[in-house]
Design a protein around this motif. Structure first.
Motif, mmCIF file in Angstrom:
data_model
loop_
_atom_site.group_PDB
_atom_site.id
_atom_site.type_symbol
_atom_site.label_atom_id
_atom_site.label_comp_id
_atom_site.label_asym_id
_atom_site.label_seq_id
_atom_site.Cartn_x
_atom_site.Cartn_y
_atom_site.Cartn_z
ATOM 1 N N LEU A 232 11.704 23.426 47.584
ATOM 2 C CA LEU A 232 12.854 24.182 47.117
ATOM 3 C C LEU A 232 14.048 23.253 46.936
ATOM 4 C CD1 LEU A 232 12.653 27.412 49.320
ATOM 5 C CD2 LEU A 232 12.163 27.225 46.871
ATOM 6 N N GLY A 233 14.705 23.348 45.798
ATOM 7 C CA GLY A 233 15.878 22.530 45.542
ATOM 8 C C GLY A 233 15.566 21.076 45.278
ATOM 9 N N ARG A 234 14.310 20.757 45.037
ATOM 10 C CA ARG A 234 13.897 19.375 44.809
ATOM 11 C C ARG A 234 13.056 19.299 43.553
ATOM 12 N NH1 ARG A 234 14.392 16.407 49.468
ATOM 13 N NH2 ARG A 234 13.234 14.764 48.406
ATOM 14 N N ASP A 235 13.189 18.200 42.819
ATOM 15 C CA ASP A 235 12.310 17.961 41.687
ATOM 16 C C ASP A 235 11.053 17.215 42.106
ATOM 17 O OD1 ASP A 235 14.040 19.187 39.915
ATOM 18 O OD2 ASP A 235 15.162 17.341 39.559
ATOM 19 N N GLU A 236 11.123 16.519 43.240
ATOM 20 C CA GLU A 236 9.970 15.816 43.783
ATOM 21 C C GLU A 236 9.765 16.307 45.209
ATOM 22 O OE1 GLU A 236 10.849 11.678 43.380
ATOM 23 O OE2 GLU A 236 10.377 11.637 41.233
ATOM 24 N N LEU A 341 11.185 23.449 42.592
ATOM 25 C CA LEU A 341 10.946 22.360 41.621
ATOM 26 C C LEU A 341 11.722 22.630 40.336
ATOM 27 C CD1 LEU A 341 7.088 21.879 42.111
ATOM 28 C CD2 LEU A 341 8.948 20.583 43.162
ATOM 29 N N PRO A 342 13.067 22.606 40.392
ATOM 30 C CA PRO A 342 13.894 23.130 39.305
ATOM 31 C C PRO A 342 13.694 22.484 37.952
ATOM 32 C CG PRO A 342 15.208 21.957 40.948
ATOM 33 C CD PRO A 342 13.863 22.143 41.538
ATOM 34 N N ALA A 343 13.239 21.236 37.892
ATOM 35 C CA ALA A 343 13.058 20.599 36.592
ATOM 36 C C ALA A 343 11.665 20.829 36.006
ATOM 37 C CB ALA A 343 13.313 19.097 36.703
ATOM 38 N N SER A 344 10.793 21.470 36.762
ATOM 39 C CA SER A 344 9.418 21.664 36.291
ATOM 40 C C SER A 344 9.368 22.664 35.141
ATOM 41 C CB SER A 344 8.540 22.176 37.433
ATOM 42 O OG SER A 344 7.253 22.537 36.954
ATOM 43 N N VAL A 350 7.048 27.744 36.756
ATOM 44 C CA VAL A 350 8.178 28.501 36.198
ATOM 45 C C VAL A 350 8.085 29.961 36.605
ATOM 46 C CG1 VAL A 350 9.226 29.327 34.056
ATOM 47 C CG2 VAL A 350 8.546 26.933 34.263
ATOM 48 N N ARG A 351 6.892 30.549 36.498
ATOM 49 C CA ARG A 351 6.740 31.956 36.880
ATOM 50 C C ARG A 351 7.018 32.154 38.356
ATOM 51 N NH1 ARG A 351 2.375 31.641 33.198
ATOM 52 N NH2 ARG A 351 0.879 31.197 34.864
ATOM 53 N N LEU A 352 6.496 31.252 39.200
ATOM 54 C CA LEU A 352 6.715 31.376 40.640
ATOM 55 C C LEU A 352 8.182 31.170 40.987
ATOM 56 C CD1 LEU A 352 5.593 31.716 43.473
ATOM 57 C CD2 LEU A 352 4.976 29.284 43.468
ATOM 58 N N ARG A 353 8.822 30.188 40.355
ATOM 59 C CA ARG A 353 10.239 29.939 40.615
ATOM 60 C C ARG A 353 11.078 31.168 40.295
ATOM 61 N NH1 ARG A 353 11.215 25.130 37.738
ATOM 62 N NH2 ARG A 353 11.632 26.275 35.828
ATOM 63 N N ARG A 354 10.824 31.762 39.128
ATOM 64 C CA ARG A 354 11.591 32.942 38.729
ATOM 65 C C ARG A 354 11.326 34.118 39.661
ATOM 66 N NH1 ARG A 354 10.689 32.176 32.215
ATOM 67 N NH2 ARG A 354 12.438 30.761 31.900
ATOM 68 N N ARG A 355 10.078 34.264 40.075
ATOM 69 C CA ARG A 355 9.752 35.383 40.961
ATOM 70 C C ARG A 355 10.502 35.254 42.286
ATOM 71 N NH1 ARG A 355 3.730 35.414 42.152
ATOM 72 N NH2 ARG A 355 3.724 35.473 39.872
ATOM 73 N N ARG A 445 16.028 35.168 33.071
ATOM 74 C CA ARG A 445 16.103 33.714 33.080
ATOM 75 C C ARG A 445 16.807 33.234 34.335
ATOM 76 N NH1 ARG A 445 19.430 30.606 28.505
ATOM 77 N NH2 ARG A 445 21.139 30.931 29.947
ATOM 78 N N PRO A 446 16.301 32.175 35.003
ATOM 79 C CA PRO A 446 17.003 31.651 36.173
ATOM 80 C C PRO A 446 18.316 31.012 35.763
ATOM 81 C CG PRO A 446 15.187 30.214 35.574
ATOM 82 C CD PRO A 446 15.118 31.415 34.670
ATOM 83 N N LEU A 447 19.275 31.035 36.651
ATOM 84 C CA LEU A 447 20.607 30.535 36.377
ATOM 85 C C LEU A 447 21.009 29.469 37.374
ATOM 86 C CD1 LEU A 447 22.360 33.928 35.919
ATOM 87 C CD2 LEU A 447 22.056 32.248 34.130
ATOM 88 N N PRO A 448 21.751 28.462 36.980
ATOM 89 C CA PRO A 448 21.322 27.570 35.919
ATOM 90 C C PRO A 448 20.325 26.615 36.529
ATOM 91 C CG PRO A 448 23.406 26.848 36.820
ATOM 92 C CD PRO A 448 23.049 28.123 37.547
ATOM 93 N N LEU A 449 19.566 25.891 35.771
ATOM 94 C CA LEU A 449 18.560 24.998 36.340
ATOM 95 C C LEU A 449 19.204 23.703 36.828
ATOM 96 C CD1 LEU A 449 15.495 25.297 34.001
ATOM 97 C CD2 LEU A 449 15.861 26.323 36.230
ATOM 98 N N PRO A 450 18.798 23.235 38.025
ATOM 99 C CA PRO A 450 19.316 21.970 38.534
ATOM 100 C C PRO A 450 18.808 20.791 37.709
ATOM 101 C CG PRO A 450 18.343 23.309 40.267
ATOM 102 C CD PRO A 450 17.968 23.920 38.965
ATOM 103 N N VAL A 451 19.589 19.715 37.743
ATOM 104 C CA VAL A 451 19.196 18.483 37.049
ATOM 105 C C VAL A 451 19.152 17.377 38.082
ATOM 106 C CG1 VAL A 451 19.832 16.832 35.276
ATOM 107 C CG2 VAL A 451 20.278 19.261 34.934
ATOM 108 N N ALA A 452 18.055 16.672 38.139
ATOM 109 C CA ALA A 452 17.880 15.667 39.190
ATOM 110 C C ALA A 452 18.273 14.284 38.702
ATOM 111 C CB ALA A 452 16.426 15.635 39.633
#
Length: 467
Positions: A232-236, A341-344, A350-355, A445-452
């Motif tokens: 959570l909150g990580r791209d890696e 995994l916000p950048a995935s 994506v479906r799991l993140r949004r859920r 849509r998720p708001l907003p996506l993090p950028v790593a």
């Protein structure tokens, strides 16, 4: 009033109900229309089958056989309660010319036993150990639908999505791990029209509960600590396995997150569909990624056929969803540092993140607690969410509302949404434009996506450009 969980209401004529259901099945498979007397649980299952492009002429696929099947079911947790299933269901099935079946959490049949004549009929149908009977493979059926929805299910005749199963009736109930609540599989009774009776549904439900009670008694010893995945909150993601910490690359992070969400395992096709936006990706690509992951993790690398964690794997996002399911919203938010995994862009992630985000957001709005709402809008994922700002305004004392309402109006104007001082009801869709996706997956849509940043695993956040 008739019980909607029962396939054949009291006094109903099985022959007439069969004719009605066959007409309704034909209307749905021809035009997508749900007609009476199709029950709501069956209508929802039919729609899932249609979205998964299951054919009403589908046939089961044998996934496991021979030594591989024997090895798999010997290691399966439900093997420990098979004697109980046989004691409780075996005599009932044999006496009534029915079958006892047990499937895993993916809908694959592990054991099918019963009266010999009925067994031979079932073999001709492909209702045999090692065959896949999930909803996505065989459409609506009691064991596959029970593990899909996590509830006991009764399916009568033409309620089955596959026409070849219309002569059968079945009732199944999921069996859960008493320690974690995870669905391990289902116990099923399959046979003739008599099984549409309310007693068969109550019976399999009671058998499932007895199995869970026995599993609890059989498993008092402490288990080895589970591996943990922080995503959570990580791209890696970070994987802590066997006492060492491993930072995973983007694709390996996605693989481990998906397997943590599906501990029962995923086939190669299922994992590839969840990972790759391009459906034409060669199976060799996935095998190469799994080979590299084995080189990185050694004995803790995922097992294959199906792909599944090599050891118990606890992910931070599963802890969040458990807290949400139990109503512990504060505890959930305390463990939610940001989206999964916000950048995935992997479809399954994506479906799991949004859920997860939508569940957390809905719980925060429903709780109507000013502190929780303020925490949400102070996070980058909630800062531009006018619905939550309105909910915060409603939760604040009148004198403290103007700033929150002003922020909500400003966002409405920027995003072209609604305006006004009335807080949005819990669960209402967001006013941000939805991402393009098939109708069956249409989620906010998720708001907003993090950028790593490139040099670290933890994501930083950047506000999106204003329209």
């Amino acid at each position: 009033m008739d019980d909607p969980s029962v396939a054949l209401p009291g006094g109903a004529d099985p022959a007439e109900r069969t004719r009605e259901l066959r007409r309704a099945h034909a209307a749905f498979t021809r035009e997508g229309l749900v007609e009476a007397p199709v029950r709501a649980v069956i209508a929802r299952s039919w729609r899932r089958c249609a979205r998964a492009r299951v054919s009403p002429e589908c046939a089961p696929r044998l996934e496991l056989a021979g030594a591989e099947l024997l090895s798999y079911r010997e290691q399966h947790p439900l093997a420990r309660v098979l004697p109980l299933f046989r004691d409780l269901v075996g005599a009932f099935a044999a006496h009534g010319e029915h079958l006892l079946a047990v499937c895993d959490a993916r809908g694959s049949l592990l054991w099918v036993e019963g009266e010999p004549v009925t067994m031979r009929r079932a073999e001709g149908l492909g209702f045999v150990p090692g065959a896949r009977w999930s909803e996505t493979a065989m459409g609506t059926n009691a064991p596959g639908t029970a593990v899909a929805v996590g509830e006991p299910v009764q399916v009568f005749g033409a309620e089955h999505f596959s026409r070849r199963v219309h002569p059968w009736t079945c009732a199944a109930a999921p069996v859960r791990d008493p320690r974690t609540g995870r669905v391990l599989g289902a116990v099923d009774v399959t046979g003739g029209d008599w099984l549409a009776h309310p007693h068969s549904l109550a019976f399999v439900r009671a058998v499932a509960r007895a199995a869970e009670a026995q599993l609890a008694l059989l498993d008092p010893a402490p288990r080895a600590a589970a591996d943990t995945l922080t995503a959570l909150g990580r791209d890696e993601a970070l994987l802590c396995a066997d006492g060492r910490e491993v930072r995973l690359g983007r694709r390996h992070s996605e693989i481990m997150a998906l397997l943590a969400h599906h501990p029962e395992g995923l086939s190669g096709d299922e994992l590839a569909i969840a990972l790759y936006e391009d459906e034409s990706v060669s199976p060799v690509t996935l095998r190469a990624e799994m080979s590299r992951l084995r080189g990185l993790l050694g004995s803790r690398a995922p097992l294959s056929r199906p792909y599944r964690p090599a050891a118990p794997l606890e992910a931070d996002f599963t802890a969040v969803t458990r807290h949400l399911a139990s109503g512990a919203v504060s505890a959930a938010l305390a463990r939610y540092p940001g989206p999964l995994l916000p950048a995935s862009t992997a479809p399954g992630v994506v479906r799991l993140r949004r859920r997860i985000e939508d569940q957390a957001r809905a719980a925060v709005i429903a709780r109507a607690d000013a502190g929780l709402l303020a925490d949400w809008v102070c996070g980058p994922w909630g800062a531009d969410d006018p619905e939550v700002w309105r909910a915060l305004a409603a939760a604040l004392p009148p004198g403290d509302r103007p700033a929150a309402l002003a922020r909500a109006r400003s966002l409405d104007a920027e995003l072209g949404g609604r305006s006004g001082d009335v807080p949005a009801p819990a669960g209402r869709p967001r006013t941000t434009p939805p991402s393009p996706r098939p109708p069956s997956l249409a989620l906010p849509r998720p708001l907003p996506l993090p950028v790593a940043p490139p040099s670290r695993g933890r994501a930083t956040y950047r506000q999106p450009a204003r329209p």
